[in-house]
Structures are given as C-alpha cells and as structure tokens.
Design an enzyme around this catalytic site. Structure first.
Site, PDB file in Angstrom:
ATOM      1  N   THR A  55      -3.092  18.976  12.179  1.00 47.35           N
ATOM      2  CA  THR A  55      -1.840  18.440  11.189  1.00 47.35           C
ATOM      3  C   THR A  55      -1.219  17.218  12.207  1.00 47.35           C
ATOM      4  O   THR A  55      -0.792  16.265  11.808  1.00 47.35           O
ATOM      5  CB  THR A  55      -0.823  19.356  10.943  1.00 47.35           C
ATOM      6  OG1 THR A  55      -0.513  20.119  11.930  1.00 47.35           O
ATOM      7  CG2 THR A  55      -1.278  20.262   9.595  1.00 47.35           C
ATOM      8  N   THR A  56      -1.355  17.422  13.479  1.00 46.64           N
ATOM      9  CA  THR A  56      -1.016  16.236  14.383  1.00 46.64           C
ATOM     10  C   THR A  56      -1.557  15.243  14.422  1.00 46.64           C
ATOM     11  O   THR A  56      -1.028  13.679  14.656  1.00 46.64           O
ATOM     12  CB  THR A  56      -0.742  16.845  15.769  1.00 46.64           C
ATOM     13  OG1 THR A  56       0.034  17.870  15.798  1.00 46.64           O
ATOM     14  CG2 THR A  56      -0.227  15.670  16.745  1.00 46.64           C
ATOM     15  N   TYR A 118       1.556  24.644   0.279  1.00 47.90           N
ATOM     16  CA  TYR A 118       1.950  24.283  -1.016  1.00 47.90           C
ATOM     17  C   TYR A 118       1.924  25.553  -2.079  1.00 47.90           C
ATOM     18  O   TYR A 118       2.739  25.607  -2.999  1.00 47.90           O
ATOM     19  CB  TYR A 118       1.472  22.825  -1.630  1.00 47.90           C
ATOM     20  CG  TYR A 118       2.213  22.548  -2.919  1.00 47.90           C
ATOM     21  CD1 TYR A 118       3.289  21.910  -2.947  1.00 47.90           C
ATOM     22  CD2 TYR A 118       1.529  22.836  -4.180  1.00 47.90           C
ATOM     23  CE1 TYR A 118       4.003  21.722  -4.204  1.00 47.90           C
ATOM     24  CE2 TYR A 118       2.058  22.398  -5.294  1.00 47.90           C
ATOM     25  CZ  TYR A 118       3.286  21.713  -5.531  1.00 47.90           C
ATOM     26  OH  TYR A 118       4.013  21.271  -6.356  1.00 47.90           O
ATOM     27  N   TYR A 144      -4.770  29.408  11.779  1.00 49.96           N
ATOM     28  CA  TYR A 144      -3.576  28.610  12.164  1.00 49.96           C
ATOM     29  C   TYR A 144      -2.219  28.909  10.950  1.00 49.96           C
ATOM     30  O   TYR A 144      -2.339  28.665   9.887  1.00 49.96           O
ATOM     31  CB  TYR A 144      -3.884  27.164  12.015  1.00 49.96           C
ATOM     32  CG  TYR A 144      -2.800  26.151  12.474  1.00 49.96           C
ATOM     33  CD1 TYR A 144      -1.644  26.616  13.297  1.00 49.96           C
ATOM     34  CD2 TYR A 144      -2.915  24.902  12.114  1.00 49.96           C
ATOM     35  CE1 TYR A 144      -0.660  25.743  13.489  1.00 49.96           C
ATOM     36  CE2 TYR A 144      -1.854  24.135  12.442  1.00 49.96           C
ATOM     37  CZ  TYR A 144      -0.893  24.240  13.109  1.00 49.96           C
ATOM     38  OH  TYR A 144       0.181  23.635  13.668  1.00 49.96           O
ATOM     39  N   ARG A 149       5.101  24.075   7.948  1.00 50.58           N
ATOM     40  CA  ARG A 149       4.375  23.068   7.344  1.00 50.58           C
ATOM     41  C   ARG A 149       3.673  23.814   5.925  1.00 50.58           C
ATOM     42  O   ARG A 149       3.539  23.170   4.917  1.00 50.58           O
ATOM     43  CB  ARG A 149       3.169  22.619   7.910  1.00 50.58           C
ATOM     44  CG  ARG A 149       3.663  21.713   9.064  1.00 50.58           C
ATOM     45  CD  ARG A 149       2.495  21.124   9.674  1.00 50.58           C
ATOM     46  NE  ARG A 149       2.752  20.171  10.779  1.00 50.58           N
ATOM     47  CZ  ARG A 149       3.058  18.810  10.621  1.00 50.58           C
ATOM     48  NH1 ARG A 149       3.020  18.076   9.433  1.00 50.58           N
ATOM     49  NH2 ARG A 149       3.228  18.128  11.623  1.00 50.58           N
ATOM     50  N   LYS A 172      -4.121  30.428  15.971  1.00 50.14           N
ATOM     51  CA  LYS A 172      -3.274  29.523  16.701  1.00 50.14           C
ATOM     52  C   LYS A 172      -1.723  29.921  16.054  1.00 50.14           C
ATOM     53  O   LYS A 172      -1.574  29.761  14.672  1.00 50.14           O
ATOM     54  CB  LYS A 172      -3.400  27.948  16.228  1.00 50.14           C
ATOM     55  CG  LYS A 172      -2.202  26.994  16.957  1.00 50.14           C
ATOM     56  CD  LYS A 172      -2.554  25.684  16.339  1.00 50.14           C
ATOM     57  CE  LYS A 172      -1.236  25.005  16.892  1.00 50.14           C
ATOM     58  NZ  LYS A 172      -1.503  23.169  16.293  1.00 50.14           N
ATOM     59  N   ILE A 214      -2.472  25.611  21.850  1.00 52.25           N
ATOM     60  CA  ILE A 214      -2.980  24.122  21.431  1.00 52.25           C
ATOM     61  C   ILE A 214      -1.438  23.273  21.386  1.00 52.25           C
ATOM     62  O   ILE A 214      -0.703  23.546  20.350  1.00 52.25           O
ATOM     63  CB  ILE A 214      -3.565  24.342  19.985  1.00 52.25           C
ATOM     64  CG1 ILE A 214      -4.877  25.107  19.963  1.00 52.25           C
ATOM     65  CG2 ILE A 214      -3.823  22.954  19.241  1.00 52.25           C
ATOM     66  CD1 ILE A 214      -5.667  25.510  18.953  1.00 52.25           C
TER      67      ILE A 214
END
Length: 296
Positions: A55-56, A118, A144, A149, A172, A214
């Site tokens: 995502t980063t 979503y 993750y 998010r 993560k 991370i």
C-alpha cells in the site's frame, strides 16, 4: 508440515515498505533511476529485506505493466543482496488467486497480502479468502491486517486459525491494538511470525515476541529503524527506546496527509526522489514539507 519448517528466517528485522518514486512531470511516470537509488540507500542503510507493491507503493494507481517492470528492475538491481517480499492482494478472491498463479515470482521470498478492503467481509469470509490464497500461492503468505485502510479487522482468533495453514507463515499487524497482538504472540503456533506494521509500536511488540517491522520510516531512515529493531531483538530495550523517541516527533507527519505523502516529502528533502504522488493522492503541501525539513 511442522510450522517451524515453513518459517522464513530471512524475513526478520527491518523490512522496508518501499515507495514507488514518480517523476515530477505531469504524467508522474515511474522514476526508475530514483528507484535504484532508493534500493541502494535502504540496503546500505541496513534494511534486512524489502517489500514492494504494497500500500505504501501506491499500488492501486500502478498499472500491471508498471508492476511487472518494477519487479524486474528491483530483482535485477538488488541482485540477491536482500530477500524480497511482494504485495499481492485485493478484494476479489478469484482475481488475487489468478495473480498468484500468473505473476513471475522468481527471486521473491514471500507474498504480503492485505485483508480485503471495501467489501467488509465477515471473519468467516476473511478466513475462506486467505485459505484459498494460501492453497493457490506458490510462495509462503504473510497476512496483512490494516483496519485503517480496509475497514475491517482480522481478530486474533482469525489470525490464529489461519496460522495453522502450512503456507501462511506470519502476519504484518497494523491494527494498533497491542492487546490483540499480545494474544497472537501468546497463542501462535511455533514458527509463525508476528511482524509490526506500525513503526512506533515495533519495540514494544518485539518485547513480547514480534520478529521485527515492515516499516514506512525506513524508506528515509533505514539506519535508525534497523538499528532500533536490532537493539530490540537483542534485548537492548534502553537503546532501542532512545532511537524510537528520536523518531517519535517525525512519525505523525508521515501520515498527516496520508501515507506515503509524508515519507515522499522526507525523501525529496534528502535528495533521493521527487515527492510526487499519483491522484487521488497529492504531493505534500508546502507547510508539511517545511515541518518535515525542520525535523530532518
């Protein structure tokens, strides 16, 4: 298969959640020379491994062709210097399965897969999603959990159930819920890795069993983050906390205008790449850049 046999000892310490650098031109093309500079900077700064297409990395705005070329360039440039974790996730289980089967994953150590965003699935739906991916994936999967998010949380019970699949080797954890992380640490199978997904919680998480982090900040501060993490893993919490507190004033600025806007501004100030981001994200405002510069 004993879980210890499927553990990834190379994915320990500081992993960098690598940004995707873009040119400051109107088209914001992928800046491959800057990407190579960033790879060298983070590896030479002490990072133990790299995570790309997460995502980063602004992965929702990176095209399939760009993703393939980024992966090729990264593998070619790092030349096996550090392990590579690749992000493959999404909210269409069948689509993610297909990506796992068709992506050229040669040279990749593991897959990082974010919980579906979503759709807001139930815990049972999240479990079935990950079981399908784990069965389809040619590489070990790291879960993750990032509710900020995805709008849904992997509970400790869900993580612990998934942890018994031979091809799911860690998580993560970016929920920010330390009690939830403690439950995972206390009850996880042998060899299942708990990895911090929050830079500022890395030291306390290591104190009760995490394997490292991370990290977003490690893009711009790989030496400080890797030193902090190594000290914590060695049980030297006084030194780890000292480094943590040095980074503490900077961390909120990384997220003030959304990640990776802040860290890209820091990288620009360090002369490593442009602060450009792709819409719907915008480059950091002048005020944010100024405050980051002062702290640098």
């Amino acid at each position: 298969m004993d879980k210890l046999d499927s553990r990834l000892p190379s994915v320990r310490g500081t992993g960098v959640a690598l940004i995707t650098p873009f040119t400051p031109t109107p088209d914001h093309a992928v800046d491959y020379p800057a990407l190579r500079r960033l790879l060298d900077f983070t590896i030479e700064g002490g990072a133990e491994y790299l995570v790309i297409n997460g995502t980063t990395a602004e992965s929702p705005t990176v095209t399939a062709d760009e993703r393939a070329e980024i992966l090729r360039v990264v593998k070619e440039h790092i030349a096996g210097r550090v392990p590579l974790v690749y992000g493959i996730g999404g909210n269409d289980t069948a689509g993610v399965e297909n990506l796992l089967r068709t992506t050229d994953l040669g040279g990749v150590t593991a897959i990082l897969s974010a919980s579906p965003a979503y759709n807001k699935p139930s815990q049972a739906g999240i479990i079935q999603h990950y079981l399908r991916l784990a069965d389809a994936s040619p590489l070990p999967i790291i879960l993750y959990n990032v509710p900020g998010r995805t709008s849904s949380n992997l509970t400790a019970e869900t993580t612990l159930r998934l942890a018994h699949h031979a091809n799911i080797v860690g998580i993560k954890e970016a929920s920010g819920n330390l009690e939830q992380c403690m439950v995972i640490a206390a009850r996880k199978p042998r060899g299942f890795m708990l990895i911090s997904g929050d830079d500022m919680l890395t030291t306390p998480m290591i104190s009760f069993g995490a394997e490292g982090v991370i990290s977003v900040l490690a893009n711009a501060f790989p030496r400080r983050m890797s030193d902090m993490t190594r000290h914590a893993l060695a049980g030297n919490y006084a030194e780890a906390t000292k480094l943590l507190f040095e980074l503490l004033p900077l961390n909120p600025l990384m997220y003030e205008e959304s990640n990776p806007v802040g860290v890209k501004a820091a990288l620009e100030a360090l002369g490593l790449c442009s602060a450009a981001a792709r819409l719907p994200l915008l480059e950091a405002t002048g005020g944010l850049k100024e405050r980051i510069q002062k702290l640098l």
